[in-house]
Design a protein around this motif. Structure first.
Motif, PDB file in Angstrom:
ATOM      1  N   ARG A 133       0.814  -1.216   0.000  1.00 16.93           N
ATOM      2  CA  ARG A 133       0.000   0.000   0.000  1.00 16.93           C
ATOM      3  C   ARG A 133       0.853   1.274   0.000  1.00 16.93           C
ATOM      4  O   ARG A 133       0.427   2.308  -0.514  1.00 16.93           O
ATOM      5  N   SER A 148      -8.017  10.942   1.066  1.00 20.28           N
ATOM      6  CA  SER A 148      -8.957   9.924   1.555  1.00 20.28           C
ATOM      7  C   SER A 148      -8.484   8.527   1.160  1.00 20.28           C
ATOM      8  O   SER A 148      -8.650   7.578   1.926  1.00 20.28           O
ATOM      9  N   GLU A 149      -7.869   8.401  -0.002  1.00 18.72           N
ATOM     10  CA  GLU A 149      -7.346   7.094  -0.434  1.00 18.72           C
ATOM     11  C   GLU A 149      -6.261   6.600   0.532  1.00 18.72           C
ATOM     12  O   GLU A 149      -6.273   5.438   0.956  1.00 18.72           O
ATOM     13  N   ASN A 150      -5.325   7.471   0.899  1.00 18.35           N
ATOM     14  CA  ASN A 150      -4.257   7.063   1.815  1.00 18.35           C
ATOM     15  C   ASN A 150      -4.789   6.794   3.221  1.00 18.35           C
ATOM     16  O   ASN A 150      -4.334   5.862   3.890  1.00 18.35           O
ATOM     17  N   ARG A 151      -5.756   7.585   3.683  1.00 24.40           N
ATOM     18  CA  ARG A 151      -6.359   7.313   4.992  1.00 24.40           C
ATOM     19  C   ARG A 151      -7.040   5.944   4.989  1.00 24.40           C
ATOM     20  O   ARG A 151      -6.968   5.203   5.968  1.00 24.40           O
ATOM     21  N   SER A 152      -7.687   5.589   3.875  1.00 26.23           N
ATOM     22  CA  SER A 152      -8.314   4.263   3.751  1.00 26.23           C
ATOM     23  C   SER A 152      -7.274   3.146   3.781  1.00 26.23           C
ATOM     24  O   SER A 152      -7.514   2.083   4.356  1.00 26.23           O
ATOM     25  N   LYS A 153      -6.122   3.390   3.179  1.00 24.57           N
ATOM     26  CA  LYS A 153      -5.038   2.392   3.211  1.00 24.57           C
ATOM     27  C   LYS A 153      -4.555   2.162   4.644  1.00 24.57           C
ATOM     28  O   LYS A 153      -4.303   1.016   5.033  1.00 24.57           O
ATOM     29  N   GLU A 170      -6.304   2.581   7.385  1.00 24.86           N
ATOM     30  CA  GLU A 170      -7.347   1.826   8.093  1.00 24.86           C
ATOM     31  C   GLU A 170      -7.348   0.359   7.678  1.00 24.86           C
ATOM     32  O   GLU A 170      -7.561  -0.533   8.508  1.00 24.86           O
ATOM     33  N   ALA A 171      -7.089   0.077   6.411  1.00 26.79           N
ATOM     34  CA  ALA A 171      -7.025  -1.311   5.940  1.00 26.79           C
ATOM     35  C   ALA A 171      -5.886  -2.066   6.616  1.00 26.79           C
ATOM     36  O   ALA A 171      -6.019  -3.256   6.941  1.00 26.79           O
TER      37      ALA A 171
END
Length: 150
Positions: free
Chosen positions: A79, A117-122, A124-125
């Motif tokens: 990621r 938002s994409e990196n924040r989602s990464k 959290e994943a």
């Protein structure tokens, strides 16, 4: 006395030779021409994730170094391939049902990235993947603005 004068003359000659060679070439303190590692950043953050690997007093229990590296490769580096840091830390955690803190061998993962938002989602994943793999209740996350330069 003659040895001291000879040494002094030799040192002065070396210093003069260094001055005569001219100024050092100009070099920038930052990396240039790499979009993934910009010389100047805007809207980047520093996120630190804390992973408990097992009891501090019993390193043979819990997650091994090989298991940690496998997790890092699969869930984190995939990621955030542009770079990260991992630091061995000692931690303590007291769960809801515990009467005293557990002493834990832990890893602190440090990642700098553009705050999207994409990196924040990464991020959290990664936390979810660790909790699913280990059954841990939590992965501590600390995120703050960062002035980054490569």
């Amino acid at each position: 006395m003659r040895i001291h004068r000879s040494l002094l003359v030799a040192v002065l000659a070396c210093q003069l030779a260094a001055c005569a060679s001219g100024p050092a070439p100009s070099v920038s303190s930052t990396l240039q021409g790499d979009a993934a590692h910009p010389a100047q950043t805007q809207a980047w953050v520093d996120t630190r994730l804390y992973f408990g690997l097992g009891p501090a007093d019993h390193p043979e229990q819990g997650i091994s170094e090989a298991q940690w590296r496998a997790f890092l490769d699969k869930e984190v580096s995939s990621r955030f391939p542009d770079g990260l840091s991992v630091i061995d830390v000692y931690g303590q955690w007291q769960g809801k049902q515990e009467t005293s803190p557990e002493r834990l061998h832990s890893k602190m993962l440090v990642i700098y990235y553009p705050d999207t938002s994409e990196n924040r989602s990464k991020i959290e994943a990664i936390r979810v993947a660790w909790k699913q793999r280990t059954g841990d209740q939590s992965v501590l996350r600390v995120t703050q603005p960062a002035d980054v330069s490569f």
